[in-house]
Scaffold this active site. Sequence first.
Site, short mmCIF file in Angstrom:
data_model
loop_
_atom_site.label_atom_id
_atom_site.label_comp_id
_atom_site.label_asym_id
_atom_site.label_seq_id
_atom_site.Cartn_x
_atom_site.Cartn_y
_atom_site.Cartn_z
N GLU A 91 61.55 12.58 2.03
CA GLU A 91 62.46 11.71 2.80
C GLU A 91 61.88 10.33 3.09
OE1 GLU A 91 63.88 13.97 6.23
OE2 GLU A 91 64.03 15.67 4.83
N HIS A 147 60.22 8.46 0.87
CA HIS A 147 60.65 7.66 -0.30
C HIS A 147 62.16 7.37 -0.22
CE1 HIS A 147 57.21 10.07 -2.19
NE2 HIS A 147 56.81 8.83 -2.34
N GLY A 197 56.47 1.48 2.42
CA GLY A 197 56.41 2.23 3.67
C GLY A 197 55.24 1.81 4.54
N LYS A 253 55.33 12.33 6.50
CA LYS A 253 55.70 12.94 5.22
C LYS A 253 54.84 12.33 4.13
CE LYS A 253 60.30 14.39 6.34
NZ LYS A 253 60.67 15.72 5.88
N SER A 287 53.60 13.20 -0.22
CA SER A 287 53.61 14.08 -1.39
C SER A 287 52.41 15.01 -1.35
CB SER A 287 53.56 13.25 -2.68
OG SER A 287 54.57 12.28 -2.67
N ARG A 288 51.32 14.55 -0.76
CA ARG A 288 50.08 15.34 -0.74
C ARG A 288 50.13 16.51 0.24
NH1 ARG A 288 47.54 9.99 -1.93
NH2 ARG A 288 46.24 10.30 -3.77
#
Length: 287
Positions: A35, A37, A147, A184, A186-187
């Site tokens: 979310e 991204h 971001g 949040k 990805s890792r």
Amino acid sequence: MEVITTRNELITHLDRNNRNGRSIGFVPTMGFLHEGHLSLVSKAKEDNDIVVMSIFVNPAQFGPGEDYEAYPRDLERDMALAKEAGVDFLFTPSAMEMYPTDGGIRILPGRQAEVLCGASRPGHFDGVLKVLLKLFNMVDPDRSYFGMKDAQQLAIIETFVRDFNLRTEIVRVPTVRESDGLAKSSRNVNLSAIERSEAPGIYKALQHGQRMVGIAAPHEIEKAMVEFITQETSGKVDYANVLSYPNLSEAIDEDSEIILACAVKFSKTRLIDNIIMSTKDDTSCSE
Ligand code: AMP
């Protein structure tokens, strides 16, 4: 949504002469979308006629022994999410497509890259600027979205764009968090179950530090954040710093904005987070 894998296709589709005055918003990512991204995409959609997202796990920004191989990837899922979010063009080049030649020219960031992630990941921001310059030249976006989660990256990119007259406007987008406060990333999938339950301690440590601003000296705040993370998590603190933002020099009283930033190493992954706040009215600018 059109999926594009080559530079030539991208340039053909997005050439300024074929745009008919339509504006392009660009969202560069390394994929495994979440979310955070997608919030960049929705901001880009609000501001522009066309949204271009890139997904490229950029080998140039990973050092030896870092998680380039282990970086999570799922292009099928990403394509579905990007389409649903309203991305018009998804650029997913191979490493060969992005770096077919290397004449040895390097782009070196300045002082802003000497601290925080730049200090613990030598060469990381060189690789970030290298890929972004190429992507900016290929996409030629009116606006590019980044971001606040990667606040140091954002500060360096803003300097790069300003000092080198790059023709894109940089737009800052606030950090999106899980309900327990974890930023949040990805890792996050590379955390064990126990580590995942501990990881919100990073943001709690930053909030703890934030409450000390104006009362304690920066080095005391840094020490308190390290202690907090060490007590609340099994992770190893890579850094916990208080600096001025966006110049990232030592925090001084009259700075109007400061950043509290942490990086924590868990068994398989390293997480970063930050809070940017004004010292004047004590309101956080990162959320
Ligand atoms: P990455 O795929 O991690 O390279 O991130 C691509 C872009 O998404 C960068 O501009 C990041 O700062 C941004 N981003 C990553 N995580 C978040 C988040 N939790 N909230 C907002 N933006 C994010």
